[in-house]
Design an enzyme around this catalytic site. Structure first.
Site, PDB file in Angstrom:
ATOM      1  N   HIS A 307       0.853  -1.181   0.000  1.00  0.00           N
ATOM      2  CA  HIS A 307       0.000   0.000   0.000  1.00  0.00           C
ATOM      3  C   HIS A 307       0.888   1.230   0.000  1.00  0.00           C
ATOM      4  O   HIS A 307       1.927   1.236   0.648  1.00  0.00           O
ATOM      5  CB  HIS A 307      -0.914   0.020   1.232  1.00  0.00           C
ATOM      6  CG  HIS A 307      -2.070   0.929   1.064  1.00  0.00           C
ATOM      7  ND1 HIS A 307      -1.986   2.277   1.299  1.00  0.00           N
ATOM      8  CD2 HIS A 307      -3.327   0.687   0.645  1.00  0.00           C
ATOM      9  CE1 HIS A 307      -3.158   2.827   1.037  1.00  0.00           C
ATOM     10  NE2 HIS A 307      -3.993   1.894   0.638  1.00  0.00           N
ATOM     11  N   ASP A 364      -7.954  -5.367  -0.109  1.00  0.00           N
ATOM     12  CA  ASP A 364      -8.445  -6.229  -1.193  1.00  0.00           C
ATOM     13  C   ASP A 364      -8.058  -7.691  -1.032  1.00  0.00           C
ATOM     14  O   ASP A 364      -8.522  -8.532  -1.806  1.00  0.00           O
ATOM     15  CB  ASP A 364      -7.902  -5.725  -2.543  1.00  0.00           C
ATOM     16  CG  ASP A 364      -8.450  -4.362  -2.894  1.00  0.00           C
ATOM     17  OD1 ASP A 364      -9.654  -4.153  -2.672  1.00  0.00           O
ATOM     18  OD2 ASP A 364      -7.690  -3.510  -3.375  1.00  0.00           O
TER      19      ASP A 364
HETATM   20  N1  CMC Z   1       4.151  -7.614  -4.812  1.00  0.00           N
HETATM   21  C1  CMC Z   1       5.490  -7.604  -4.943  1.00  0.00           C
HETATM   22  N2  CMC Z   1       6.264  -6.510  -4.772  1.00  0.00           N
HETATM   23  C2  CMC Z   1       5.651  -5.374  -4.452  1.00  0.00           C
HETATM   24  C3  CMC Z   1       4.254  -5.303  -4.292  1.00  0.00           C
HETATM   25  C4  CMC Z   1       3.506  -6.468  -4.484  1.00  0.00           C
HETATM   26  N3  CMC Z   1       2.162  -6.453  -4.355  1.00  0.00           N
HETATM   27  N4  CMC Z   1       3.896  -4.029  -3.979  1.00  0.00           N
HETATM   28  C5  CMC Z   1       5.040  -3.332  -3.935  1.00  0.00           C
HETATM   29  N5  CMC Z   1       6.108  -4.129  -4.215  1.00  0.00           N
HETATM   30  C6  CMC Z   1       7.527  -3.751  -4.208  1.00  0.00           C
HETATM   31  C7  CMC Z   1       7.892  -2.970  -5.469  1.00  0.00           C
HETATM   32  O1  CMC Z   1       8.344  -3.825  -6.498  1.00  0.00           O
HETATM   33  C8  CMC Z   1       8.971  -2.059  -4.939  1.00  0.00           C
HETATM   34  O2  CMC Z   1      10.159  -2.821  -4.829  1.00  0.00           O
HETATM   35  P1  CMC Z   1      11.617  -2.121  -5.083  1.00  0.00           P
HETATM   36  O3  CMC Z   1      11.777  -1.170  -3.927  1.00  0.00           O
HETATM   37  O4  CMC Z   1      12.578  -3.248  -5.067  1.00  0.00           O
HETATM   38  O5  CMC Z   1      11.540  -1.420  -6.399  1.00  0.00           O
HETATM   39  C9  CMC Z   1       8.534  -1.723  -3.510  1.00  0.00           C
HETATM   40  O6  CMC Z   1       7.718  -2.862  -3.102  1.00  0.00           O
HETATM   41  C10 CMC Z   1       7.688  -0.455  -3.400  1.00  0.00           C
HETATM   42  O7  CMC Z   1       6.601  -0.564  -4.314  1.00  0.00           O
HETATM   43  P2  CMC Z   1       5.995   0.637  -5.143  1.00  0.00           P
HETATM   44  O8  CMC Z   1       5.309   0.112  -6.350  1.00  0.00           O
HETATM   45  O9  CMC Z   1       7.046   1.708  -5.332  1.00  0.00           O
HETATM   46  O10 CMC Z   1       4.952   1.201  -4.100  1.00  0.00           O
HETATM   47  P3  CMC Z   1       3.758   2.150  -4.413  1.00  0.00           P
HETATM   48  O11 CMC Z   1       3.442   2.864  -3.154  1.00  0.00           O
HETATM   49  O12 CMC Z   1       4.016   2.987  -5.622  1.00  0.00           O
HETATM   50  O13 CMC Z   1       2.559   1.141  -4.802  1.00  0.00           O
HETATM   51  C11 CMC Z   1       0.738  -0.320  -4.654  1.00  0.00           C
HETATM   52  C12 CMC Z   1       1.542   0.768  -3.938  1.00  0.00           C
HETATM   53  C13 CMC Z   1      -0.528  -0.608  -3.839  1.00  0.00           C
HETATM   54  C14 CMC Z   1       0.305   0.192  -6.024  1.00  0.00           C
HETATM   55  C15 CMC Z   1       1.597  -1.602  -4.774  1.00  0.00           C
HETATM   56  O14 CMC Z   1       1.930  -2.094  -3.491  1.00  0.00           O
HETATM   57  C16 CMC Z   1       0.904  -2.693  -5.594  1.00  0.00           C
HETATM   58  O15 CMC Z   1       1.015  -2.693  -6.820  1.00  0.00           O
HETATM   59  N6  CMC Z   1       0.184  -3.658  -4.921  1.00  0.00           N
HETATM   60  C17 CMC Z   1      -0.573  -4.657  -5.641  1.00  0.00           C
HETATM   61  C18 CMC Z   1      -1.896  -4.065  -6.101  1.00  0.00           C
HETATM   62  C19 CMC Z   1      -2.868  -3.890  -4.973  1.00  0.00           C
HETATM   63  O16 CMC Z   1      -3.085  -4.785  -4.159  1.00  0.00           O
HETATM   64  N7  CMC Z   1      -3.535  -2.719  -4.945  1.00  0.00           N
HETATM   65  C20 CMC Z   1      -4.569  -2.415  -3.956  1.00  0.00           C
HETATM   66  C21 CMC Z   1      -4.152  -1.335  -3.002  1.00  0.00           C
HETATM   67  S1  CMC Z   1      -5.266  -1.218  -1.577  1.00  0.00           S
HETATM   68  C22 CMC Z   1      -6.800  -0.743  -2.263  1.00  0.00           C
HETATM   69  C23 CMC Z   1      -6.853   0.707  -2.566  1.00  0.00           C
HETATM   70  O17 CMC Z   1      -6.336   1.108  -3.610  1.00  0.00           O
HETATM   71  O18 CMC Z   1      -7.432   1.450  -1.769  1.00  0.00           O
END
Ligand code: CMC
Length: 428
Positions: A307, A364
């Site tokens: 998140h 989720d």
């Molecule tokens: N699985 C594997 N690795 C992950 C995941 C995941 N679900 N989420 C983040 N990471 C890793 C990412 O690869 C990165 O690694 P590194 O530092 O080595 O590059 C690190 O963790 C930080 O991730 P980020 O993408 O920079 O983080 P963000 O804050 O931009 O993204 C997120 C947040 C929710 C989009 C992301 O965690 C994600 O894609 N999760 C899966 C989709 C999901 O479940 N979304 C629902 C969110 S909750 C409902 C709502 O939206 O309200």
């Protein structure tokens, strides 16, 4: 707060006021940064950018705290009805009994949707994704209530708020009915909000359907848990669209589109599809954890994990995980993907990759398992999220208007070609 922030650029010192929220979050007010210095800030994904001041929802991602108007999500999920929470979010206080009765009655009396909307709906293909249909029809509502976009008409925002809350569940059920080849059901105004939705989803003309109170209670809880989440992608979209003075239906429709994405609300559909895939692949959880750890090469992420704001357990996920256990055992359902989900969570929570990145299950991760137990098909999961988030979007839109916020208009750093001479077609 009297502290000033100092910024030294090209040997010159600039001072900026700071401010503090009611829960002590701190910000630097850079409103005059460009005028004073010629610089803007770059913050792609808005990781550090506060776009507004809001009195609706407080979230502490480090501590795993979520509150609506000061009330903890745990208390609300346990003790309130969804419409009570909707009232709280939109009007700022929990309703008295009289206020609640009035609010609920108004919603009951507006559940019927214009028959011409049905004609628009009939034009969609049977396999249209329900989120695309929902956003289109919510946008189409503006055509049925033109005073919503007439800047000279008297303000009817309160009527539009009631209509959105009342009619969106009705519209949402149409896609499911069509996908089954069943006739749509009209709302039944003697039922409460959640039971009415269940009735429109599952009643058939050929037999009696009685919404199960266990199912209605679980739905009530899920809707409350999704009701607001401060400045997330879809809510920011609603505020941004609304800031141009676009009408409330268009603004909410834009929010529905933003929610649909798999990184946001669309993740709940992705989670169940992922769990099903793991099950079909023999249930080897470790293999998928490894794939997620190598996301850069595999392109695979664990949906329902991670998140932007929570760097601790998502408090909603904790409540939903327990609710999933309760609902499945009360309904006597044994869903093998629940065990896979728990195994995945266990493996991830002990893995250095997930621990060091503070990746925990989010809202989720377990919600789809409950939706499924309630009989809601996978492609409707994000629609359920939208029904829950609706009061939050409305409250945020209303607040943005009440505070007379300026039109949202970020800046950029241009990285394209400098000025060059036009090249005629025959010389290219
Ligand atoms: N699985 C594997 N690795 C992950 C995941 C995941 N679900 N989420 C983040 N990471 C890793 C990412 O690869 C990165 O690694 P590194 O530092 O080595 O590059 C690190 O963790 C930080 O991730 P980020 O993408 O920079 O983080 P963000 O804050 O931009 O993204 C997120 C947040 C929710 C989009 C992301 O965690 C994600 O894609 N999760 C899966 C989709 C999901 O479940 N979304 C629902 C969110 S909750 C409902 C709502 O939206 O309200």
């Amino acid at each position: 707060m009297s502290d000033k922030a100092q910024l030294i650029l090209e040997g010159k010192t600039y001072e900026f006021a700071t401010l503090e929220g009611s829960e002590k979050e701190k910000a630097i007010d850079i409103n005059n940064l460009r005028d004073a210095s010629g610089y803007i800030t770059i913050d792609s994904g808005y990781k550090n950018t506060g776009a507004t001041k809001s009195a609706i929802t407080f979230l502490d991602g480090e501590e795993g705290i979520l509150r609506y108007r000061g009330y903890s999500i745990e208390d609300l999920a346990e003790q309130a009805t969804f419409l009570e929470v909707a009232y709280l979010l939109i009007y700022g206080e929990l309703p008295t009994q009289a206020q609640y009765d009035d609010f609920e009655n108004k919603i009951r009396r507006h559940t019927l949707v214009n028959e011409d909307m049905r004609k628009i709906f009939e034009g969609f293909p049977v396999n249209a994704h329900p989120m695309g249909v929902l956003s289109s029809l919510v946008s189409a509502m503006s055509a049925f209530y033109p005073d919503s976009y007439d800047q000279n008409a008297p303000d009817k925002t309160e009527d539009h708020i009631i209509r959105l809350l009342a009619k969106m569940p009705t519209i949402a059920t149409w896609s499911f009915k069509k996908s089954q080849g069943h006739p749509v059901n009209y709302p039944k105004n003697d039922l409460d909000y959640c039971s009415n939705f269940l009735n429109m989803m599952f009643a058939l003309p050929v037999e009696e359907y009685k919404p199960d109170p266990v199912v209605a209670k679980a739905l009530n809880k899920l809707l409350i848990l999704h009701a607001d989440h401060e400045q997330n992608c879809s809510t920011s979209t609603v505020r941004l669209v609304g800031s141009s003075k676009a009408n409330i239906y268009s603004s909410i429709s834009a929010g529905i589109c933003a929610l649909w994405g798999p990184l946001h609300g669309g993740a709940n559909q992705e989670v169940i599809e992922m769990l099903e895939e793991i099950k079909a692949d023999g249930g080897d959880v470790a293999k998928y954890v490894d794939m997620a750890k190598n996301a850069k090469t595999t392109g695979f992420r664990l949906f329902g994990f991670g998140h932007r704001v929570y760097k601790n357990f998502d408090p909603r996920a904790r409540i939903i995980k327990k609710a999933a256990d309760d609902v499945l055992s009360t309904l006597g359902i044994n869903d093998p993907v629940l065990e896979i989900a728990k195994g995945l969570e266990e493996a991830a929570l002990h893995d250095e990759y997930f621990v060091s990145r503070k990746l925990y299950p989010n809202v989720d991760f377990y919600s789809g398992i409950i939706y499924r137990a309630l009989g809601i098909p996978t492609n409707m999961f994000t629609v359920m999220f939208a029904l829950g988030r609706l009061p939050g979007w409305i409250a945020q839109w209303k607040e943005m208007r009440a505070n007379k916020e300026p039109i949202g208009r970020p800046r950029q750093i241009y990285t394209g070609a400098p000025l060059r001479d036009f090249v005629p077609m025959n010389a290219r």
